[in-house]
Design an enzyme around this catalytic site. Structure first.
Site, PDB file in Angstrom:
ATOM      1  N   THR A  11      57.102  64.561  21.927  1.00 35.78           N
ATOM      2  CA  THR A  11      55.741  65.059  21.682  1.00 35.78           C
ATOM      3  C   THR A  11      55.632  65.884  20.401  1.00 35.78           C
ATOM      4  O   THR A  11      54.534  66.262  20.001  1.00 35.78           O
ATOM      5  CB  THR A  11      55.256  65.940  22.856  1.00 35.78           C
ATOM      6  N   GLY A  13      57.979  67.639  16.661  1.00 25.11           N
ATOM      7  CA  GLY A  13      59.204  67.857  15.886  1.00 25.11           C
ATOM      8  C   GLY A  13      60.081  66.622  15.690  1.00 25.11           C
ATOM      9  O   GLY A  13      59.591  65.547  15.335  1.00 25.11           O
ATOM     10  N   ARG A  35      53.884  66.918  27.653  1.00 26.76           N
ATOM     11  CA  ARG A  35      52.483  66.957  27.218  1.00 26.76           C
ATOM     12  C   ARG A  35      51.907  65.545  27.123  1.00 26.76           C
ATOM     13  O   ARG A  35      52.072  64.848  26.125  1.00 26.76           O
ATOM     14  CB  ARG A  35      52.379  67.711  25.891  1.00 26.76           C
ATOM     15  N   SER A 135      73.173  71.419  17.472  1.00 25.59           N
ATOM     16  CA  SER A 135      72.649  72.430  16.538  1.00 25.59           C
ATOM     17  C   SER A 135      73.827  73.092  15.821  1.00 25.59           C
ATOM     18  O   SER A 135      74.932  73.164  16.380  1.00 25.59           O
ATOM     19  CB  SER A 135      71.881  73.510  17.298  1.00 25.59           C
ATOM     20  N   TYR A 148      71.799  79.951  23.891  1.00 29.26           N
ATOM     21  CA  TYR A 148      71.314  78.762  23.172  1.00 29.26           C
ATOM     22  C   TYR A 148      72.482  78.072  22.466  1.00 29.26           C
ATOM     23  O   TYR A 148      72.680  76.857  22.607  1.00 29.26           O
ATOM     24  CB  TYR A 148      70.223  79.137  22.164  1.00 29.26           C
ATOM     25  N   PRO A 178      71.691  69.977  13.524  1.00 28.60           N
ATOM     26  CA  PRO A 178      70.907  70.493  12.403  1.00 28.60           C
ATOM     27  C   PRO A 178      70.881  72.018  12.347  1.00 28.60           C
ATOM     28  O   PRO A 178      71.026  72.701  13.364  1.00 28.60           O
ATOM     29  CB  PRO A 178      69.483  69.975  12.682  1.00 28.60           C
ATOM     30  N   GLY A 179      70.638  72.503  11.137  1.00 28.32           N
ATOM     31  CA  GLY A 179      70.337  73.919  10.934  1.00 28.32           C
ATOM     32  C   GLY A 179      68.833  74.082  10.822  1.00 28.32           C
ATOM     33  O   GLY A 179      68.070  73.297  11.405  1.00 28.32           O
ATOM     34  N   THR A 183      59.707  72.867  12.732  1.00 27.12           N
ATOM     35  CA  THR A 183      59.046  72.120  13.811  1.00 27.12           C
ATOM     36  C   THR A 183      58.327  73.177  14.650  1.00 27.12           C
ATOM     37  O   THR A 183      58.083  74.278  14.176  1.00 27.12           O
ATOM     38  CB  THR A 183      60.107  71.401  14.686  1.00 27.12           C
TER      39      THR A 183
HETATM   40  P1  NDP Z   1      59.971  71.200  19.066  1.00 27.66           P
HETATM   41  O1  NDP Z   1      59.634  72.410  19.862  1.00 27.66           O
HETATM   42  O2  NDP Z   1      59.046  70.787  17.990  1.00 27.66           O
HETATM   43  O3  NDP Z   1      60.180  69.953  20.071  1.00 27.66           O
HETATM   44  C1  NDP Z   1      60.837  70.104  21.293  1.00 27.66           C
HETATM   45  C2  NDP Z   1      60.584  68.881  22.143  1.00 27.66           C
HETATM   46  O4  NDP Z   1      61.327  69.040  23.375  1.00 27.66           O
HETATM   47  C3  NDP Z   1      59.125  68.711  22.515  1.00 27.66           C
HETATM   48  O5  NDP Z   1      58.780  67.357  22.425  1.00 27.66           O
HETATM   49  C4  NDP Z   1      59.077  69.167  23.968  1.00 27.66           C
HETATM   50  O6  NDP Z   1      58.098  68.420  24.683  1.00 27.66           O
HETATM   51  C5  NDP Z   1      60.460  68.775  24.449  1.00 27.66           C
HETATM   52  N1  NDP Z   1      60.841  69.526  25.645  1.00 27.66           N
HETATM   53  C6  NDP Z   1      61.141  70.849  25.742  1.00 27.66           C
HETATM   54  N2  NDP Z   1      61.362  71.173  27.023  1.00 27.66           N
HETATM   55  C7  NDP Z   1      61.208  70.025  27.738  1.00 27.66           C
HETATM   56  C8  NDP Z   1      61.289  69.734  29.117  1.00 27.66           C
HETATM   57  N3  NDP Z   1      61.586  70.664  30.041  1.00 27.66           N
HETATM   58  N4  NDP Z   1      61.078  68.455  29.530  1.00 27.66           N
HETATM   59  C9  NDP Z   1      60.769  67.502  28.619  1.00 27.66           C
HETATM   60  N5  NDP Z   1      60.679  67.729  27.305  1.00 27.66           N
HETATM   61  C10 NDP Z   1      60.883  68.982  26.875  1.00 27.66           C
HETATM   62  O7  NDP Z   1      61.412  71.470  18.485  1.00 27.66           O
HETATM   63  P2  NDP Z   1      62.445  70.536  17.665  1.00 27.66           P
HETATM   64  O8  NDP Z   1      61.889  69.211  17.371  1.00 27.66           O
HETATM   65  O9  NDP Z   1      62.931  71.355  16.546  1.00 27.66           O
HETATM   66  O10 NDP Z   1      63.604  70.441  18.733  1.00 27.66           O
HETATM   67  C11 NDP Z   1      64.208  69.230  19.123  1.00 27.66           C
HETATM   68  C12 NDP Z   1      65.667  69.474  19.398  1.00 27.66           C
HETATM   69  O11 NDP Z   1      66.305  69.874  18.183  1.00 27.66           O
HETATM   70  C13 NDP Z   1      65.948  70.593  20.396  1.00 27.66           C
HETATM   71  O12 NDP Z   1      66.997  70.173  21.250  1.00 27.66           O
HETATM   72  C14 NDP Z   1      66.384  71.770  19.524  1.00 27.66           C
HETATM   73  O13 NDP Z   1      67.236  72.643  20.202  1.00 27.66           O
HETATM   74  C15 NDP Z   1      67.089  71.025  18.414  1.00 27.66           C
HETATM   75  N6  NDP Z   1      67.250  71.736  17.141  1.00 27.66           N
HETATM   76  C16 NDP Z   1      66.163  72.211  16.452  1.00 27.66           C
HETATM   77  C17 NDP Z   1      66.366  72.841  15.226  1.00 27.66           C
HETATM   78  C18 NDP Z   1      65.239  73.442  14.453  1.00 27.66           C
HETATM   79  O14 NDP Z   1      65.489  74.372  13.643  1.00 27.66           O
HETATM   80  N7  NDP Z   1      64.012  72.978  14.599  1.00 27.66           N
HETATM   81  C19 NDP Z   1      67.691  72.933  14.611  1.00 27.66           C
HETATM   82  C20 NDP Z   1      68.745  72.423  15.453  1.00 27.66           C
HETATM   83  C21 NDP Z   1      68.518  71.819  16.629  1.00 27.66           C
HETATM   84  P3  NDP Z   1      57.033  69.022  25.741  1.00 27.66           P
HETATM   85  O15 NDP Z   1      56.840  70.479  25.423  1.00 27.66           O
HETATM   86  O16 NDP Z   1      55.814  68.195  25.554  1.00 27.66           O
HETATM   87  O17 NDP Z   1      57.687  68.785  27.062  1.00 27.66           O
HETATM   88  C1  8X3 Z   2      68.227  75.587  15.736  1.00 27.01           C
HETATM   89  C2  8X3 Z   2      68.907  76.191  14.576  1.00 27.01           C
HETATM   90  O1  8X3 Z   2      69.969  78.299  13.642  1.00 27.01           O
HETATM   91  O2  8X3 Z   2      67.809  78.529  14.745  1.00 27.01           O
HETATM   92  O3  8X3 Z   2      69.139  75.086  16.643  1.00 27.01           O
HETATM   93  O4  8X3 Z   2      69.782  78.133  16.022  1.00 27.01           O
HETATM   94  S1  8X3 Z   2      69.121  77.853  14.774  1.00 27.01           S
END
Ligand code: NDP
Ligand code: 8X3
Length: 248
Positions: A11, A13, A35, A135, A148, A178-179, A183
């Site tokens: 949904t 990022g 969502r 991550s 986390y 990723p770092g 999103t």
């Molecule tokens: P966003 O918050 O933009 O996206 C997170 C996604 O996860 C949403 O689509 C959300 O959907 C879904 N989600 C969260 N909880 C649930 C749940 N209980 N059930 C189903 N879906 C869920 O963040 P990102 O795109 O950045 O995150 C994606 C992944 O990347 C994560 O695992 C995050 O830890 C990881 N990450 C992100 C980094 C960053 O800096 N952005 C760096 C490193 C890793 P919905 O709320 O609709 O359920």
């Molecule tokens: C997301 C990157 O550095 O905020 O996993 O943990 S950080």
């Protein structure tokens, strides 16, 4: 014809960008998230997309989604274990135990549920690709990264261990770590405090969701005989702050 790509957290990022990218490359998409409105919008935009309104923490619901997939979408070639979140950045003493449990249930158990539910399909097809979104927090410690970071270290080791258990099945497994990436991640981490979230990205350059989708696409498009185990990716502007010493 290409099969399906099952993407959790589609949904927003990374997941949203990966869904768009893989659809543009001819995969059918199974888009999972909570969502519904966003999933419906995505499905209308992309076509050939099955939505799964599902909380990844709900074990039965995850297995039901896979069991009840329409026949046309059962040919899952790719699983992107992406749904996840960080909550808070307080140290271990002050941080919330409820937040810890939410992160563990989502980032650890959710990855295990989706993988367990989908692997029988990949085993049957003797083919598949699992990409787990870890991550840098699972590799490098930082203050407040406590649970986390530990959930993301789990994701990394889980992926490596999967490769041992899947010998002979032609199933690839990659951990992408990723770092900093812009999103909704920080907005979620800071529970809707947009000022705090914006401050994370202020005055610096970061990785985009499209960059991560490109990395996923590059992995997927390598020959099936090639398995990338781990990719750690930071913005060029991101590096380490060095060791900290307590002094008298
Ligand atoms: P966003 O918050 O933009 O996206 C997170 C996604 O996860 C949403 O689509 C959300 O959907 C879904 N989600 C969260 N909880 C649930 C749940 N209980 N059930 C189903 N879906 C869920 O963040 P990102 O795109 O950045 O995150 C994606 C992944 O990347 C994560 O695992 C995050 O830890 C990881 N990450 C992100 C980094 C960053 O800096 N952005 C760096 C490193 C890793 P919905 O709320 O609709 O359920
Ligand atoms: C997301 C990157 O550095 O905020 O996993 O943990 S950080």
């Amino acid at each position: 014809m290409k099969g399906s790509a099952f993407i959790t957290g589609a949904t927003s990022g990374f997941g949203l960008a990966i869904a768009k990218r893989l659809r543009s490359e001819g995969y059918k998409i199974i888009a999972l998230g909570r969502r519904k409105d966003r999933l419906e919008k995505l499905a209308n935009e992309l076509g050939q997309t099955q939505i799964a309104v599902c909380d990844i923490r709900d074990k039965q619901a995850v297995f039901d989604v896979v069991k009840n997939l329409p026949k046309d979408f059962k040919d899952i070639e790719i699983l992107i274990n992406n749904a996840g979140l960080a909550l808070g950045i307080e140290g271990i003493i002050d941080a919330s135990l409820d937040d810890f449990e939410t992160m563990i249930d989502t980032n650890v158990k959710g990855v295990v549920y989706a993988t367990k539910a989908i692997l029988p399909i990949m085993k049957e097809r003797k083919s598949g690709y699992i990409i787990n979104i870890g991550s840098v927090a699972g590799v490098w410690p930082y203050p407040g990264g406590n649970v986390y970071g530990a959930t993301k270290a789990f994701v990394h080791q889980f992926g490596l261990n999967l490769r041992n258990d899947l010998k002979g099945l032609d199933i690839r497994v990659t951990n992408i770590a990723p770092g900093i990436a812009k999103t909704e991640f920080s907005e979620v981490r800071f529970k809707g405090d947009t000022a705090k979230a914006d401050a994370v990205y202020e005055g610096t350059k970061y990785v985009s969701a499209q960059d991560i989708a490109t990395i996923v696409s590059n992995c997927v498009n390598l020959p099936k005989s090639v398995n990338i185990n781990t990719i750690e990716v930071m913005a060029t502007t991101q590096s380490w702050a060095g060791f900290y010493f307590e002094r008298d």
